[in-house]
Design a protein around this motif. Sequence first.
Motif: not given
Length: 261
Positions: A100-111
């Motif tokens: 699973s993948v989580l992205f922040d508001r800027k589209g950066e991969l959080v983890g």
Amino acid sequence: MAKKVVKIASVQVEIKDEETKEERIERVSRMLDGLGDYDLILLPEIWATGYFSFDHYKKEAEPLDGDFTRYFSEKAKKLGAYVHAGSFVEKEGDNYYNTSVLFDRKGELVGTSRKIHLFRYGSAEGELLTRGDEPTVLETEFGKIGLSTCYDLRFPELYRAQVDKGAKMFLVTSAWPHQRLAHWNLFNQARALENQCFLVSSNCVGKTKNVLLGGHSQVVDPWGVAVASAGEFETIVKTEIDLGQIESIREEFPQLKHRVL
């Protein structure tokens, strides 16, 4: 300072066997288009391929920097929201993972989080995939969030480990069958209650490969109360939570401080 009030959208996706991976991604992407004013969006487990489409796993697997993650990185950036894109079949070397993948508001991969407990009851997941080996807790603007996947819900020690790492919210991506719907509801509420955390889950619906999926995606508060939930059709669960409740509840009823093991 962590953002306290969070607008959440959990997208409950119908799995249709006649759809291709590309068609399903395009359809779900349109569902997300109206969620630009939400802070956090969550999708289910291996929804693009379809969890029970085991014969598609290896041919539809992608590297972590493949088309699937690039697409949802751009989607998160466009929406200006954190997007948990659910999970997909990740290929790394000779191994395959439920990642699973989580992205922040800027589209950066959080983890990322690789599913630790692979399901083997009427499932080929345990034969095809390699398990993850580390509880995942990610730092976000909302505070620390723990990620987990479907069958992981049956293992309370994973969530306690995430709490020990500072998690205040759990995000659970899933393809849980209707046959064990009572268990699903119980575990969603228990994992939130016993750890005094918010829990947000996204489950699939529809009948796929002769398996009826359970739906009932939900948002559960630290008292174990489902404050928002879905039924058994494709929909989006929308709600707003106040993360400030966590500390006040833990102060009012300090069960975590009373642990002796």
